[in-house]
Design a protein around this motif. Structure first.
Motif, PDB file in Angstrom:
ATOM      1  N   PRO A  93       1.001  -1.218   0.029  1.00 10.71           N
ATOM      2  CA  PRO A  93       0.067   0.013   0.053  1.00 10.71           C
ATOM      3  C   PRO A  93       0.833   1.321  -0.058  1.00 10.71           C
ATOM      4  O   PRO A  93       1.951   1.462   0.709  1.00 10.71           O
ATOM      5  CB  PRO A  93      -0.948  -0.054   1.360  1.00 10.71           C
ATOM      6  N   LEU A 150       2.519   2.754  -2.335  1.00  9.71           N
ATOM      7  CA  LEU A 150       3.710   2.915  -3.252  1.00  9.71           C
ATOM      8  C   LEU A 150       3.267   3.146  -4.502  1.00  9.71           C
ATOM      9  O   LEU A 150       4.174   3.644  -5.115  1.00  9.71           O
ATOM     10  CB  LEU A 150       4.506   1.272  -3.156  1.00  9.71           C
ATOM     11  N   ARG A 152       4.971  11.016  -2.614  1.00  8.86           N
ATOM     12  CA  ARG A 152       4.953  10.654  -1.135  1.00  8.86           C
ATOM     13  C   ARG A 152       5.986  10.813  -0.460  1.00  8.86           C
ATOM     14  O   ARG A 152       7.159  10.105  -0.768  1.00  8.86           O
ATOM     15  CB  ARG A 152       4.390   9.057  -1.266  1.00  8.86           C
ATOM     16  N   TYR A 188      11.264   8.749   0.379  1.00 11.49           N
ATOM     17  CA  TYR A 188      11.248   7.765  -0.604  1.00 11.49           C
ATOM     18  C   TYR A 188      11.973   7.889  -1.675  1.00 11.49           C
ATOM     19  O   TYR A 188      11.970   7.252  -2.723  1.00 11.49           O
ATOM     20  CB  TYR A 188       9.696   7.300  -0.674  1.00 11.49           C
ATOM     21  N   ASN A 222       8.061  -5.798  -1.409  1.00  9.60           N
ATOM     22  CA  ASN A 222       8.092  -4.598  -0.491  1.00  9.60           C
ATOM     23  C   ASN A 222       6.614  -4.518   0.000  1.00  9.60           C
ATOM     24  O   ASN A 222       5.786  -3.856  -0.555  1.00  9.60           O
ATOM     25  CB  ASN A 222       8.363  -3.213  -1.285  1.00  9.60           C
ATOM     26  N   ALA A 226       5.309  -2.827   2.311  1.00 12.66           N
ATOM     27  CA  ALA A 226       5.056  -1.516   2.745  1.00 12.66           C
ATOM     28  C   ALA A 226       4.532  -1.631   4.069  1.00 12.66           C
ATOM     29  O   ALA A 226       4.962  -2.378   5.057  1.00 12.66           O
ATOM     30  CB  ALA A 226       4.086  -0.777   1.913  1.00 12.66           C
ATOM     31  N   ALA A 227       3.431  -0.881   4.339  1.00 15.22           N
ATOM     32  CA  ALA A 227       2.820  -0.905   6.035  1.00 15.22           C
ATOM     33  C   ALA A 227       2.454  -2.419   6.351  1.00 15.22           C
ATOM     34  O   ALA A 227       2.822  -2.338   7.655  1.00 15.22           O
ATOM     35  CB  ALA A 227       1.976  -0.134   5.990  1.00 15.22           C
ATOM     36  N   HIS A 229       4.611  -4.900   8.809  1.00 10.97           N
ATOM     37  CA  HIS A 229       4.659  -4.480  10.432  1.00 10.97           C
ATOM     38  C   HIS A 229       3.368  -4.817  10.956  1.00 10.97           C
ATOM     39  O   HIS A 229       3.131  -5.044  12.293  1.00 10.97           O
ATOM     40  CB  HIS A 229       4.827  -2.975  10.612  1.00 10.97           C
ATOM     41  N   HIS A 277      12.822  -2.723   1.511  1.00 12.91           N
ATOM     42  CA  HIS A 277      12.473  -1.299   1.973  1.00 12.91           C
ATOM     43  C   HIS A 277      13.215  -0.284   1.380  1.00 12.91           C
ATOM     44  O   HIS A 277      14.229  -0.549   1.332  1.00 12.91           O
ATOM     45  CB  HIS A 277      12.399  -1.466   3.506  1.00 12.91           C
ATOM     46  N   ILE A 278      12.655   0.721   0.727  1.00 12.60           N
ATOM     47  CA  ILE A 278      13.288   1.586   0.212  1.00 12.60           C
ATOM     48  C   ILE A 278      13.985   2.471   1.367  1.00 12.60           C
ATOM     49  O   ILE A 278      15.212   2.769   1.379  1.00 12.60           O
ATOM     50  CB  ILE A 278      12.332   2.705  -0.609  1.00 12.60           C
ATOM     51  N   SER A 279      13.344   2.742   2.325  1.00 12.59           N
ATOM     52  CA  SER A 279      14.068   3.364   3.443  1.00 12.59           C
ATOM     53  C   SER A 279      14.486   2.447   4.560  1.00 12.59           C
ATOM     54  O   SER A 279      14.275   1.257   4.585  1.00 12.59           O
ATOM     55  CB  SER A 279      12.849   4.284   4.271  1.00 12.59           C
ATOM     56  N   VAL A 320      14.186   1.319   7.362  1.00  9.79           N
ATOM     57  CA  VAL A 320      13.105   1.380   8.492  1.00  9.79           C
ATOM     58  C   VAL A 320      13.578   1.416  10.059  1.00  9.79           C
ATOM     59  O   VAL A 320      12.926   1.832  10.921  1.00  9.79           O
ATOM     60  CB  VAL A 320      12.333   0.265   8.353  1.00  9.79           C
ATOM     61  N   ARG A 362      13.931   4.529  11.755  1.00  7.67           N
ATOM     62  CA  ARG A 362      12.597   5.286  11.687  1.00  7.67           C
ATOM     63  C   ARG A 362      11.767   5.008  12.914  1.00  7.67           C
ATOM     64  O   ARG A 362      12.438   4.296  13.928  1.00  7.67           O
ATOM     65  CB  ARG A 362      11.666   5.024  10.440  1.00  7.67           C
ATOM     66  N   ARG A 419       7.948   0.516  12.861  1.00  6.53           N
ATOM     67  CA  ARG A 419       8.623   0.101  11.745  1.00  6.53           C
ATOM     68  C   ARG A 419       9.851  -1.004  11.716  1.00  6.53           C
ATOM     69  O   ARG A 419      10.452  -1.436  10.891  1.00  6.53           O
ATOM     70  CB  ARG A 419       9.115   1.063  10.833  1.00  6.53           C
TER      71      ARG A 419
HETATM   72  C1  DQA Z   1       8.426   0.940   3.238  1.00  7.14           C
HETATM   73  C2  DQA Z   1       8.876   1.132   4.808  1.00  7.14           C
HETATM   74  C3  DQA Z   1       7.379   0.964   5.661  1.00  7.14           C
HETATM   75  O1  DQA Z   1       7.502   1.147   6.828  1.00  7.14           O
HETATM   76  C4  DQA Z   1       6.279   1.786   4.943  1.00  7.14           C
HETATM   77  O2  DQA Z   1       5.005   1.615   5.613  1.00  7.14           O
HETATM   78  C5  DQA Z   1       6.230   1.820   3.556  1.00  7.14           C
HETATM   79  C6  DQA Z   1       7.383   1.685   2.626  1.00  7.14           C
HETATM   80  C7  DQA Z   1       9.650   1.208   2.488  1.00  7.14           C
HETATM   81  O3  DQA Z   1      10.003   0.890   1.300  1.00  7.14           O
HETATM   82  O4  DQA Z   1      10.601   1.923   2.883  1.00  7.14           O
HETATM   83  O5  DQA Z   1       5.213   2.016   2.963  1.00  7.14           O
HETATM   84  O6  DQA Z   1       8.115  -0.484   3.002  1.00  7.14           O
END
Ligand code: DQA
Length: 151
Positions: free
Chosen positions: A12, A14, A20, A25, A76, A78-79, A82, A102-104, A106, A109, A113
């Motif tokens: 979700p 992405l 965003r 990101y 990935n 995403a949320a 977790h 994961h792009i970032s 985590v 953060r 996460r």
């Molecule tokens: C993410 C990291 C997740 O915590 C976040 O909810 C995302 C993107 C990332 O690619 O860094 O939606 O998966």
């Protein structure tokens, strides 16, 4: 010519990549990432199917369909990383190699996460490399699949 096929699955929000939270990101869009993956796939001999959904059930349905269609999964979540026992269960159920991306970073953060349900069922995890992480994930997947084929 591809020797194997890989599903690259995105969870979700992405779809909003590029607009965003660009400080976290980056400015590349999901279409840019899809192109990165297809180009990497061509170089590595992997046929890449690239999908994104905001719906947990859709991601799970695609994983079930992948059971008989692909050799490996790059995801990935995403949320849902977790929160989703269901996605982790689907990955276990289909029994394919999994690379989580994961792009970032985590771990730099919020605390919520830091835990991933998917990591426990992943063969490899790539975090904090930006969208380049998808290329690393496909490179790792190519190695995993070649090693399996050689056994
Ligand atoms: C993410 C990291 C997740 O915590 C976040 O909810 C995302 C993107 C990332 O690619 O860094 O939606 O998966």
């Amino acid at each position: 010519m591809s020797f194997a096929s890989v599903l690259v699955l995105n969870g979700p929000n992405l779809n909003l990549l590029g607009t965003r939270e660009p400080a976290i990101y980056g400015v590349e869009t999901l279409d840019d990432v899809a192109k990165l993956c297809r180009d990497a796939g061509e170089r590595l001999g992997l046929a890449v199917d690239f999908c994104q959904s905001n719906a947990e059930h859709q991601l799970i349905d695609w994983l079930h369909a992948a059971r008989t269609k692909v050799d490996g999964i790059v995801i990935n979540p995403a949320a849902y990383t977790h929160t989703s026992v269901a996605i982790a269960d689907a990955l276990s159920a289909i029994g394919k190699p999994v690379v989580e991306v994961h792009i970032s970073n985590v771990h730099r953060r919020e605390a919520f996460r830091h835990h991933s349900y998917v990591s426990a069922v992943a063969d490899a995890i790539i975090v904090g490399c930006g969208t380049q992480g998808y290329i690393f994930a496909l490179e790792r997947m190519a190695t995993i699949l070649k090693n399996r084929a050689a056994k």
